[in-house]
Design an enzyme around this catalytic site. Structure first.
Site, PDB file in Angstrom:
ATOM      1  CE  LYS A  28       4.960  -3.265  -2.733  1.00 58.86           C
ATOM      2  NZ  LYS A  28       4.369  -1.965  -2.893  1.00 58.86           N
ATOM      3  CG  ASN A  29       6.135  -1.018  -6.680  1.00 58.71           C
ATOM      4  OD1 ASN A  29       5.310  -1.062  -5.774  1.00 58.71           O
ATOM      5  ND2 ASN A  29       7.414  -0.808  -6.465  1.00 58.71           N
ATOM      6  NE  ARG A  98       2.677   7.530  -2.269  1.00 57.21           N
ATOM      7  CZ  ARG A  98       2.397   8.788  -1.979  1.00 57.21           C
ATOM      8  NH1 ARG A  98       2.069   9.120  -0.753  1.00 57.21           N
ATOM      9  NH2 ARG A  98       2.457   9.714  -2.898  1.00 57.21           N
ATOM     10  CG  ASP A 122       5.389   5.741   3.388  1.00 56.97           C
ATOM     11  OD1 ASP A 122       6.463   6.366   3.390  1.00 56.97           O
ATOM     12  OD2 ASP A 122       4.883   5.263   2.373  1.00 56.97           O
ATOM     13  CG  ASP A 311      11.477   0.314  -4.109  1.00 49.66           C
ATOM     14  OD1 ASP A 311      11.338   1.128  -3.178  1.00 49.66           O
ATOM     15  OD2 ASP A 311      10.569   0.038  -4.907  1.00 49.66           O
TER      16      ASP A 311
END
Ligand code: UD1
Length: 421
Positions: A28-29, A98, A122, A311
């Protein structure tokens, strides 16, 4: 596209021993950032191995509003960028995700102007943009922050500069790298982030014709080029999802082959799992993690890559909550990232936090309870914690989990877990 659109609570039955194989999709990142940087070239760029998650649809919508044509088919995203994209990214999309801030560098480089809404805070803490702004100013952009927008202008184009980052920020490195590729002259970014996703971005940019040296090291050197071409690129596998499955094996005394996982992205987390008693074998196809007993407590400090990733901090807290012994986990990246500890305490975990340290005394088993996911990774850690509880744990706000883990519940079931929405 994503499953569980209604964010149903997930019922997690304790007592599982996860066994079998899971396949990890693209990061995803990386994927979201790769989509954003496609703005740098007119024409059609194709990105494959993109995870099927809501954030991809949000990035697709943002790019569409900037004048691109975007199609998402399975794990492939095709983005056709016009000669002159629009340059304004509004708050309604930026606040949802973001990674939207990643259009800032490409837009100012490409259009000579960009207006991107400030993403705000967040659930993992305040996340500044000062390095992004200072670096773009060094590249010759004029920047004002007003009415909730970062407004950057460089009507004459950007020019190369020597930039030093006070902290190896992933987001700032990405925005500066994707701006500098079209600047006149050479840019050096010192104390740059070294995350595998930065290398993935640099590789895609090189595929588009950019001249970049040093990706994956603390010094990036970028020789600006007048224009870039569209390209085809395959996203790297997700190291955080891979790491989550490794922790799932360790916590449930399981045996999981994590297909596509790359050990070189996870050296320190895997060392920590070995220290806690797991047998870890890495091959070209993936990583095999076997645990034959209760994990031993392990101390961890989160750091920028190649350090232990922030993470995976919720996962190491969850593991230590049921480990044999006492451990201290130190969070050095995001000050707000212990918020989910209160949910772990609802599950009976013995955790005390003091500033950026968490002190954890392991218990043999957790106590099933309803809990609420506060962010993507905390949500996944709570599910793993539920698997080692003494009954049925219900995890609410599962939309957070779906943002990072495509098909998480199905994959857990395929490993023998009793979980259902
Ligand atoms: C961070 C993680 C990344 C992870 C991502 C998603 C690190 C170093 N980065 O990236 O691995 O995948 O979250 O969870 O672990 N900061 C400033 N000013 C800035 C930019 C950043 O003060 O202009 C601070 C942030 O507030 C934070 C730290 O630097 O404390 C790291 O930020 P950064 O790496 O930029 O965060 P992300 O890009 O979100």
């Amino acid at each position: 596209m994503p499953k569980n659109p209604d964010s149903l609570p997930l019922r997690v039955q304790g007592g599982a021993r996860l066994q079998g194989e899971v396949a990890v999709s693209g990061a995803k990142n990386s994927a979201l950032k790769l989509m954003a940087l496609s703005l740098l070239a007119t024409g059609t760029t194709e990105i494959s191995n993109v995870p099927e998650i809501l954030d991809v649809s949000i990035m697709a919508e943002l790019l569409t509003r900037l004048g691109c044509q975007v199609t998402v088919a399975g794990d492939c995203v095709s983005i056709t960028v016009p000669e002159r994209p629009d340059h304004r990214a509004d708050y309604d999309l930026v606040r949802k995700m973001r990674a939207s801030i990643n259009v800032l560098g490409p837009l100012v480089a490409r259009c000579g102007e960009a207006e991107v809404a400030l993403p705000g805070g967040d659930a993992i803490g305040s996340r500044g943009l000062d390095f992004h702004v200072a670096g773009l100013e060094q590249l010759g952009a004029e920047i004002v922050v007003e009415h909730g927008f970062v407004i950057a202008r460089a009507p004459e184009g950007l020019r190369g500069a020597d930039i030093f980052l006070d902290f190896p920020s992933v987001g700032a490195t990405e925005n500066l790298l994707t701006a500098a590729v079209l600047a006149k002259g050479t840019t050096r970014i010192d104390n740059a982030a070294r995350e595998p996703e930065i290398v993935d971005i640099a590789n895609m940019l090189i595929g588009m014709g950019a001249e970049i040296e040093g990706a994956g090291t603390p010094t990036l050197t970028i020789h600006g080029v007048p224009s870039l071409n569209p390209t085809k690129h395959r996203t790297i596998p997700d190291r955080v999802v891979s790491g989550t499955w490794a922790f799932a094996a360790a916590m449930t005394q399981g045996d999981i082959f994590i297909r596509n996982a790359r050990a070189e992205y996870l050296e320190i987390p895997l060392e920590k799992l070995v220290e806690s008693g797991c047998i870890v074998t890495a091959t070209d196809e993936g990583i095999h993690v076997v645990s034959k007993g209760r994990p031993k407590a392990v101390d961890v400090s989160t750091l920028p890559f190649p350090g232990f990733p922030t993470d995976l901090q919720p996962m190491i807290i969850a593991l230590n909550s049921i480990a044999d012994g006492h451990a201290v986990v130190t969070e050095n990246v995001f000050e707000g990232r212990f918020m989910f500890v209160n949910e772990m305490i609802r599950l009976g975990a013995d955790i005390k936090t003091d500033g950026h340290h968490a002190s954890i005394r392991g218990r043999e088993i957790l106590s099933a309870a309803p809990v609420t996911a506060t962010d993507i990774r905390a949500g996944a850690a709570l599910v793993l914690a539920g698997l080692v509880s003494d009954g049925e744990t219900i995890v609410e706000d599962t939309f957070h989990i779906d943002r990072g883990y495509p098909g998480f519940a199905e994959q857990l079931r395929s490993l023998g877990a009793d979980v259902r929405y």
